[in-house]
Design a protein around this motif. Sequence first.
Motif, mmCIF file in Angstrom:
data_model
loop_
_atom_site.group_PDB
_atom_site.id
_atom_site.type_symbol
_atom_site.label_atom_id
_atom_site.label_comp_id
_atom_site.label_asym_id
_atom_site.label_seq_id
_atom_site.Cartn_x
_atom_site.Cartn_y
_atom_site.Cartn_z
ATOM 1 N N GLY A 101 39.087 29.172 26.236
ATOM 2 C CA GLY A 101 38.158 30.231 26.583
ATOM 3 C C GLY A 101 38.696 31.213 27.603
ATOM 4 N N TYR A 102 39.884 30.957 28.140
ATOM 5 C CA TYR A 102 40.541 31.853 29.087
ATOM 6 C C TYR A 102 41.786 32.464 28.441
ATOM 7 N N GLU A 103 42.228 33.570 28.981
ATOM 8 C CA GLU A 103 43.463 34.197 28.521
ATOM 9 C C GLU A 103 44.202 34.762 29.721
ATOM 10 N N PHE A 104 45.479 35.042 29.541
ATOM 11 C CA PHE A 104 46.270 35.565 30.649
ATOM 12 C C PHE A 104 47.210 36.660 30.171
ATOM 13 N N LYS A 105 47.594 37.501 31.112
ATOM 14 C CA LYS A 105 48.599 38.527 30.888
ATOM 15 C C LYS A 105 49.602 38.481 32.032
ATOM 16 N N ILE A 106 50.856 38.765 31.701
ATOM 17 C CA ILE A 106 51.902 38.848 32.722
ATOM 18 C C ILE A 106 51.932 40.287 33.205
ATOM 19 N N LEU A 107 51.496 40.478 34.431
ATOM 20 C CA LEU A 107 51.249 41.816 34.965
ATOM 21 C C LEU A 107 52.535 42.555 35.290
ATOM 22 N N HIS A 108 53.407 41.916 36.045
ATOM 23 C CA HIS A 108 54.711 42.497 36.351
ATOM 24 C C HIS A 108 55.668 41.396 36.785
#
Length: 744
Positions: A101-108
């Motif tokens: 139910g969660y997701e992530f992104k690699i910001l920098h």
Amino acid sequence: MTDYLDFNDDYDSNNSGNAEFTQILQKNINRRELIKKTAGGAVALTLAASLTGCSDDDDEPNNSDNPTPPSTEPDLTAKPSSLKFKAVEKNTLEQFSVPEGYEFKILHAVGDPLNSSLPVWDENNIPSGISYERRVGDNHDGMTFFGMNAAKQNYDATVSDQGLLVMNHEYLQRGDLHPRGNAFDPKDITEDEALREIYAHGVSIVHLKKDPDTQAVSVDLDSPFNRRITAASEIEFRGPVTKNPTLVQTAFSPTGLITRGTINNCGNGYTPWGTYLTTEENFNQYIARQTEDDAGDVRDAMTEHAISRYKVSNKASGYNWQSIKAPTLSSVDMFSRWNTAALADTAQEDYRNTINTFGWIVEIDPFDNRSRPVKRTALGRFAHEDCRVSRAIEGKPLAFYMGDDSQGEYIYKFVSATNWNPSDINGGYAAGDKYMDHGKFYVAKFDFNEATGEARGEWLELSMNNPKITSYEKYQFKDQVDILVHARLAADAAGATKMDRPEWVAVNPENGEVYVTLTNNSQRGTGHAIDAANPRQYSDDDDATNRLSGNINGHIIRFRETGDDVTATSFTWDIFLFGAEADSIPGVNLSGLTDANDFSSPDGMWFDDRGVLWLQTDDGAYTDTTNCMMLAALPGSVSDGSVQTATAGTGTQKTPMGAKLDDSKLRRFLVGPAGCEITGVTMTPDYKAIFVNVQHPGGTWPANQAENLISTGRAYSRPRSATVVITRKDGGVIAGESLETPKA
């Protein structure tokens, strides 16, 4: 701090011989109650300052002709009653794992530009060293999100849709940073490489925007707020040391009022007025002490004792930046200043005091890109791992709690001489002068009475008023400046309790209790005697090499000031959690950890303003079973448990322990990729985006999870430290599932 867990390495420089040793925020609440019942963080006070029509009388009734009926909807930003997300399973994968139910992104990631005019990072065309003055640094660590008022362009703790993310860069992955990769050899470091390393340290300030509907986060590369503070930046000294700056005078600043650079920035903190605090931890590893004389840099006995307590040995080479003798891209002192040997007639002509210019708390105003950052000398000099401010209560002083991350070092606090006034929000460095330059400096001593089960502690003042300091034989202190510059020695003299590597500090917003992670200590039970505050000595049964012993998995200690008064000189304490493998023997797994929440080597730690505690690990003892991780916890309070018996070598040790938490109160939230440490944690004020850092990952991460990349860059075969933002797929509140109405 990155923990290499070399249990054969003597990481201790402490030869002093000292003993080893409410509820949920309500919707209908007036201004005074808000300040009393929330974290002393900036969010509570900014909200309090913005409330209108709130009576100063706690008991004043609501006289409105048309009172608003109470809402029947749950407050989704309140403290969760329990943790309902599905615990992430332990794993050793080369990937970043979050709950269902969660997701992530690699910001920098390291090397990414902070300005749209710069080319993206490309491992086949590594950017120049100088360009890293405007690129994201290496080995991301502690960080804080500062909401921004779009109209005023200043700090607003209620804003979530845009703000400044400020983060530390602790140290380097030198083989991954440079064009020649693993062929890099510090013995023949080039000027370009040295500049890349100098600029890759320090702090990044990054302007973020968050879509209020999708929660998607992006970097504004055209923002004037994006900038770096590096190991080359000019920084001011303020506070007591400026009154007698002889110990920080250098050829760069003969007056001793400014210096250059901040280094090994690990943990962090933030102030109620809206500034960032970065900490200078193991600065000693960068500093050389070299002469052309075979005898090296030999000084008088007391100076030698002081230098050795800060771990810079004669003939040390440091990072070898000082070897650049004829630079063409920068000035000579960019490099020569890293040699702390006495090479000239006076301290104003060389860099013998370089060692004394590091090890401080550095204040940075993210919204002020014109003024120099400030080293706050009243808070003492040591290997600062973290710095957390007490609850900010109007009319009361502020306390700053700090740990010294090394085996057998101490826990400190500084108490401001000035009482908090919410009108100082957005006061910048002037507010820092007001609250951080004047006050009292203390170190902690822990005691436990086995007969009564009473766990008490004492704050020992570090000043010339303490006769143990003025009569100390190993070092003769001249004044308060001398005490602050040599805080470790003053703590030795005072008789503080040696701890198992004090790292991050967190302050519970509900009750003001202070938590400190004690990551591990291979010398506990041998070089450092067992005591109730550091009670375990054992071996890892799963370790065939038998290299793991002492306090292998670490623990978290917490304390409550007497009378809930930060000026108190006494406190009560217990051990909140013992790190352990789930299948450890009972005298080790005292907290009853299970497969859903067992952990080793607690390090990073932070309370969000709801009262959820986020706990991160930096482990080398349990990595055969799981990568480093972050857990969420819902703590009780000091003394809510009982006295327990810990395994202490061939014997036992009684110790006060907090109530055991089942997996509804302590649960694994994420697991990082193999080889990494999980570092730094912060949130947007709406609790809908949480940021964490992945430091020194192995393999090819984050390229192997390319579908999650926001970060730019090409040809990702090198692993890269990076910042990750985590949101819920449904846009909900992080860890807020227990407050939501179940869907039909």
